[in-house]
Design a protein around this motif. Structure first.
Motif, PDB file in Angstrom:
ATOM      1  N   THR A  11       0.829  -1.119   0.176  1.00 44.07           N
ATOM      2  CA  THR A  11       0.101  -0.063   0.054  1.00 44.07           C
ATOM      3  C   THR A  11       0.882   1.426   0.038  1.00 44.07           C
ATOM      4  OG1 THR A  11      -0.016   0.015   2.345  1.00 44.07           O
ATOM      5  CG2 THR A  11      -1.952  -1.215   1.553  1.00 44.07           C
ATOM      6  N   SER A  13       0.577   3.492   2.351  1.00 44.10           N
ATOM      7  CA  SER A  13       0.776   3.540   3.682  1.00 44.10           C
ATOM      8  C   SER A  13       1.927   2.793   3.736  1.00 44.10           C
ATOM      9  CB  SER A  13      -0.246   3.227   4.376  1.00 44.10           C
ATOM     10  OG  SER A  13      -1.406   3.891   4.277  1.00 44.10           O
ATOM     11  N   HIS A  14       2.144   1.603   3.357  1.00 40.56           N
ATOM     12  CA  HIS A  14       3.487   0.752   3.618  1.00 40.56           C
ATOM     13  C   HIS A  14       4.347   1.585   2.941  1.00 40.56           C
ATOM     14  CE1 HIS A  14       5.737  -3.143   2.716  1.00 40.56           C
ATOM     15  NE2 HIS A  14       6.277  -2.455   3.539  1.00 40.56           N
ATOM     16  N   HIS A 111      -9.612   0.357  -4.680  1.00 39.43           N
ATOM     17  CA  HIS A 111     -10.163   1.058  -3.586  1.00 39.43           C
ATOM     18  C   HIS A 111     -10.715   2.211  -3.583  1.00 39.43           C
ATOM     19  CE1 HIS A 111      -9.402   3.662   0.068  1.00 39.43           C
ATOM     20  NE2 HIS A 111      -9.287   2.545   0.872  1.00 39.43           N
ATOM     21  N   SER A 135      -7.990  -2.019   0.200  1.00 35.48           N
ATOM     22  CA  SER A 135      -6.618  -1.115   0.310  1.00 35.48           C
ATOM     23  C   SER A 135      -6.299  -1.419  -1.229  1.00 35.48           C
ATOM     24  CB  SER A 135      -5.472  -1.749   1.195  1.00 35.48           C
ATOM     25  OG  SER A 135      -5.283  -3.138   0.781  1.00 35.48           O
ATOM     26  N   ASN A 136      -5.318  -0.696  -1.662  1.00 34.31           N
ATOM     27  CA  ASN A 136      -4.642  -0.897  -3.333  1.00 34.31           C
ATOM     28  C   ASN A 136      -4.020  -2.273  -3.312  1.00 34.31           C
ATOM     29  OD1 ASN A 136      -5.540   1.877  -4.149  1.00 34.31           O
ATOM     30  ND2 ASN A 136      -3.854   2.740  -2.455  1.00 34.31           N
ATOM     31  N   ALA A 137      -3.347  -2.551  -1.941  1.00 37.08           N
ATOM     32  CA  ALA A 137      -2.688  -3.743  -2.138  1.00 37.08           C
ATOM     33  C   ALA A 137      -3.780  -5.059  -2.346  1.00 37.08           C
ATOM     34  CB  ALA A 137      -1.732  -4.068  -1.182  1.00 37.08           C
ATOM     35  N   THR A 155      -3.767  -0.117  -8.614  1.00 38.74           N
ATOM     36  CA  THR A 155      -2.852  -0.805  -7.449  1.00 38.74           C
ATOM     37  C   THR A 155      -1.654   0.167  -7.433  1.00 38.74           C
ATOM     38  OG1 THR A 155      -2.069  -2.295  -6.409  1.00 38.74           O
ATOM     39  CG2 THR A 155      -2.001  -2.515  -8.660  1.00 38.74           C
ATOM     40  N   THR A 156      -0.903   0.019  -6.720  1.00 39.64           N
ATOM     41  CA  THR A 156       0.502   0.535  -6.612  1.00 39.64           C
ATOM     42  C   THR A 156       1.488  -0.363  -7.305  1.00 39.64           C
ATOM     43  OG1 THR A 156       1.161  -0.626  -4.613  1.00 39.64           O
ATOM     44  CG2 THR A 156      -0.362   1.153  -4.306  1.00 39.64           C
ATOM     45  N   ALA A 159       2.775  -3.125  -5.169  1.00 44.16           N
ATOM     46  CA  ALA A 159       1.563  -4.111  -4.949  1.00 44.16           C
ATOM     47  C   ALA A 159       1.678  -5.009  -6.149  1.00 44.16           C
ATOM     48  CB  ALA A 159       0.538  -3.601  -4.658  1.00 44.16           C
TER      49      ALA A 159
END
Length: 299
Positions: A11, A13-14, A111, A135-137, A155-156, A159
């Motif tokens: 994510t 956030s990660h 998300h 979440s995106n992940a 997504t990212t 991910a």
């Protein structure tokens, strides 16, 4: 110390947590933002010194509802802010890219914030159903696991790599300047003598940072109410960096206001206390924290 973020791995956030964490810090993942707040505020014996990093607003899609809801209701304090440029990718399971030429895309996992931030791209995908994830992940994980039909993920890049997806398009966000602001949260410490409102775990108080965050909860609804609230700041030449209204949840038509303002040369500790005391004569106020102001585009 340990950092709690929205998971699973991959994510945004990660990504921001890896940027700001200390060498010996562990990053742990939770399935929802609400559970990140719960972990921070409950302070379990397993993680006695836990800080959380949560997204609070995006430059294009606005406030993150779940974070704002938890800031309003949970016993926590804001210790820092971070900004991260946000770049989305459109990805499918490996070996599926060729199918895009012959099959109709059935589903896109995204998300809700990704949906809002990439709405223009999604509009060009035809009749594919958009399925929201936590979440995106998680969007990448669902795309990998859903083999029943042709699916894809917003997504990212991280991910997509973790789940072995093939990236079809990059930079699909609506704006090239797409940026998300994150807050570092800690469990609120007991109120310090002489300081109004909550303070940080380490004993920080107003005056230690350059930005203040509060929630204003009006006691009533009458003409000029918002003007009276804003005049408290305008009359003291205090700059607001953000104001956002959200439904209070109590009843239709009742709102609260999230306000960030600069705490600098025009406002010292005593001045800030007087400002908040005056605000409390016309509205309820929850102090969220005092922290250094980050530069947009950096941490």
């Amino acid at each position: 110390m340990t950092i709690a973020v929205l998971g699973p791995k991959g994510t945004f956030s990660h990504e921001i947590a890896e940027t700001v964490c200390d060498r010996d810090e562990e990053i742990i993942f939770f399935p929802t933002i609400r559970e990140v707040f719960a972990a921070v505020t409950e302070r379990s014996s397993e993680y006695p010194d836990l800080r959380g990093i949560v997204p609070v607003e995006n430059s294009g899609a606005g406030g993150v509802f779940e974070t704002l809801e938890c800031l309003l209701k949970e016993d926590c304090t804001v210790r820092a802010e971070y900004y991260l440029p946000i770049r989305y990718v459109f990805a499918v399971a490996k070996g599926k890219s060729a199918d895009m030429q012959t099959q109709a895309l059935a589903k896109v996992y995204a998300h809700p914030q990704a949906h809002a931030q990439c709405s223009a791209f999604l509009a060009g995908l035809g009749n594919a159903a958009v399925v929201h994830t936590t979440s995106n992940a998680k969007s990448a994980e669902e795309t990998l696991n859903d083999v029943s039909e042709l699916t894809a993920a917003l997504t990212t890049r991280s991910a997509a790599g973790i789940y072995g997806l093939e990236i079809i398009r990059e930079n699909i966000q609506n704006y090239d300047t797409n940026t998300t602001r994150f807050l570092e949260i800690r469990r609120a410490a007991p109120e310090k003598p002489g300081v109004s409102g909550s303070s940080a775990d380490s004993g920080d108080c107003c005056g230690c940072g350059t930005k203040c965050s509060i929630v204003v909860m009006p006691k009533g609804n009458y003409p000029g109410l918002l003007y009276r609230i804003l005049s408290v700041f305008a009359g003291r030449e205090i700059n607001l960096t953000r104001i956002e209204s959200r439904p209070s949840g109590d009843m239709m038509g009742k709102y609260v206001f999230f306000i960030d303002y600069e705490f600098g040369s025009e406002l010292d500790v005593d001045g800030n206390k007087k400002l908040l005391d005056w605000l409390r004569t016309i509205t309820e106020v929850k102090e969220l924290g005092y922290y250094p102001e980050a530069k947009i585009g950096g941490v």
